[in-house]
Motif scaffolding. Structure first.
Motif, short mmCIF file in Angstrom:
data_model
loop_
_atom_site.label_atom_id
_atom_site.label_comp_id
_atom_site.label_asym_id
_atom_site.label_seq_id
_atom_site.Cartn_x
_atom_site.Cartn_y
_atom_site.Cartn_z
N THR A 88 0.84 -1.19 0.00
CA THR A 88 0.00 0.00 0.00
C THR A 88 0.88 1.24 0.00
O THR A 88 1.73 1.39 0.88
N PRO A 89 0.73 2.09 -0.97
CA PRO A 89 1.57 3.29 -1.02
C PRO A 89 1.41 4.12 0.25
O PRO A 89 0.32 4.23 0.79
N ILE A 90 2.52 4.68 0.71
CA ILE A 90 2.49 5.56 1.87
C ILE A 90 2.51 6.99 1.39
O ILE A 90 3.37 7.38 0.60
N TRP A 138 16.61 -0.98 1.04
CA TRP A 138 16.50 0.00 -0.05
C TRP A 138 16.59 -0.70 -1.39
O TRP A 138 17.41 -1.61 -1.52
N PRO A 139 15.73 -0.35 -2.35
CA PRO A 139 14.76 0.75 -2.36
C PRO A 139 13.59 0.49 -1.41
O PRO A 139 13.18 -0.66 -1.22
N ALA A 140 13.08 1.57 -0.84
CA ALA A 140 11.96 1.49 0.09
C ALA A 140 10.70 2.04 -0.58
O ALA A 140 10.74 2.57 -1.68
N ARG A 141 9.60 1.90 0.12
CA ARG A 141 8.34 2.43 -0.38
C ARG A 141 8.34 3.96 -0.30
O ARG A 141 9.07 4.54 0.51
N PRO A 142 7.52 4.63 -1.11
CA PRO A 142 7.47 6.11 -1.09
C PRO A 142 7.18 6.64 0.31
O PRO A 142 6.26 6.18 0.99
N GLY A 143 7.97 7.59 0.75
CA GLY A 143 7.74 8.24 2.04
C GLY A 143 8.33 7.51 3.22
O GLY A 143 8.37 8.05 4.33
N GLU A 144 8.82 6.28 3.02
CA GLU A 144 9.29 5.49 4.16
C GLU A 144 10.56 6.06 4.77
O GLU A 144 10.74 6.04 5.98
N VAL A 173 11.42 9.17 5.05
CA VAL A 173 11.08 10.33 5.88
C VAL A 173 10.51 9.86 7.22
O VAL A 173 10.86 10.39 8.28
N TYR A 174 9.64 8.85 7.17
CA TYR A 174 9.07 8.31 8.40
C TYR A 174 10.17 7.80 9.33
O TYR A 174 10.17 8.11 10.53
N HIS A 175 11.11 7.02 8.80
CA HIS A 175 12.16 6.46 9.65
C HIS A 175 13.08 7.54 10.18
O HIS A 175 13.51 7.49 11.35
N ALA A 176 13.43 8.52 9.36
CA ALA A 176 14.29 9.61 9.83
C ALA A 176 13.63 10.37 10.97
O ALA A 176 14.27 10.66 12.00
N GLN A 177 12.36 10.70 10.83
CA GLN A 177 11.65 11.41 11.89
C GLN A 177 11.57 10.57 13.16
O GLN A 177 11.77 11.08 14.27
N ARG A 178 11.29 9.28 13.01
CA ARG A 178 11.16 8.40 14.17
C ARG A 178 12.48 8.26 14.92
O ARG A 178 12.52 8.35 16.15
#
Length: 272
Positions: free
Chosen positions: A18-20, A142-148, A150-155
């Motif tokens: 599912t696209p993020i 990697w490659p990861a899903r779109p937006g993933e 950013v989610y990991h960096a913020q977390r």
């Protein structure tokens, strides 16, 4: 993300990814009616990316930049480590490697980063051969899903404990940054998480004076001289009244302060 979680995630999502949705800049709430194009990032955090072949992960740099991260890219591991303390997160690109033994020297170098959190980008082949020490590190296939990314960096940054952010305060610049406050010196405006805080001129000047001292205590007499242009204190509590008002607007408190700490019997300073 430990390696076991990476494998389990991919097993569960195989054939049904599912696209993020990529996160929007801080403070932005979008609807079909309100969207009017890209928004500026009121606050950014710093990422150092170390990759021998950064051209192969240009999508990662793009996604991080769009997610309100300032990305500094180095080709050599030693360069990245030397600049580690200027970053909120280190990302090591291990995708060019296929053998776990190839990255053993990199593992030793990464330990020199100290308390700076890090994220390792790995490929399928490398993931299967990692030892237990690396499997306990934060990993992203990697490659990861779109937006993933950013989610990991913020977390990772958010869970990094009480380490002061590298973007804590940019002295003498516009804007200046302190924790999650963004101070636009040119417009004399203060923002938190993208929302403008309505300060009076005096409250703004008090905050800027404290920022400029980077944690040094300013006495009430010094604040009177710097902000009000007078050395008269007498029985007036004018400084305390304005600090109380400033704290209230910042959502701060006198005890266990986030932004402004009281030094009993002396004055005020930036909170740790």
């Amino acid at each position: 993300m430990p390696a076991e979680e990476v494998k389990e995630r991919d097993r569960m999502t195989a054939g049904h990814k599912t696209p993020i949705r990529r996160p929007e800049p801080f403070g932005t709430t979008l609807t079909d009616e309100s969207y009017d194009g890209p928004q500026m990032c009121p606050v950014t955090q710093r990422v150092i990316l170390v990759s021998p072949f950064p051209g192969g992960i240009h999508e990662l740099v793009r996604d991080l930049s769009e997610g309100c991260f300032d990305v500094l890219v180095f080709h050599h591991w030693e360069q990245g480590i030397r600049n580690a303390q200027a970053a909120d997160l280190l990302i090591f690109d291990l995708t060019p490697y296929r053998d776990a033994e190839e990255i053993l020297p990199i593992r030793a170098i990464a330990q020199e980063a100290g308390n700076v959190p890090s994220l390792l980008l790995v490929n399928d082949q490398l993931l299967s051969g990692l030892d237990q020490g690396l499997m306990n590190q934060e990993l992203l296939l990697w490659p990861a899903r779109p937006g993933e990314i950013v989610y990991h960096a913020q977390r990772i940054i958010r869970n990094g404990g009480k380490r002061a952010q590298a973007s804590r305060l940019l002295t003498g610049t516009s804007p200046a940054i302190f924790k999650d406050l963004w101070i636009d010196r040119k417009k004399m405006a203060v923002y938190r998480s993208g929302s403008k805080i309505a300060l009076t001129k005096t409250e703004y000047e008090l905050l800027v004076k404290l920022l400029e001292q980077e944690g040094r205590v300013l006495s009430r007499e010094e604040l009177l001289a710097e902000v009000w242009g007078t050395s008269f204190l007498g029985g007036s509590n004018i400084v305390d009244v304005h600090i109380k008002s400033l704290r209230k607007k910042l959502g701060d408190r006198a005890v266990n302060s986030t932004y402004i700490s009281t030094v009993r019997g002396v004055g005020y300073r930036l909170a740790d």
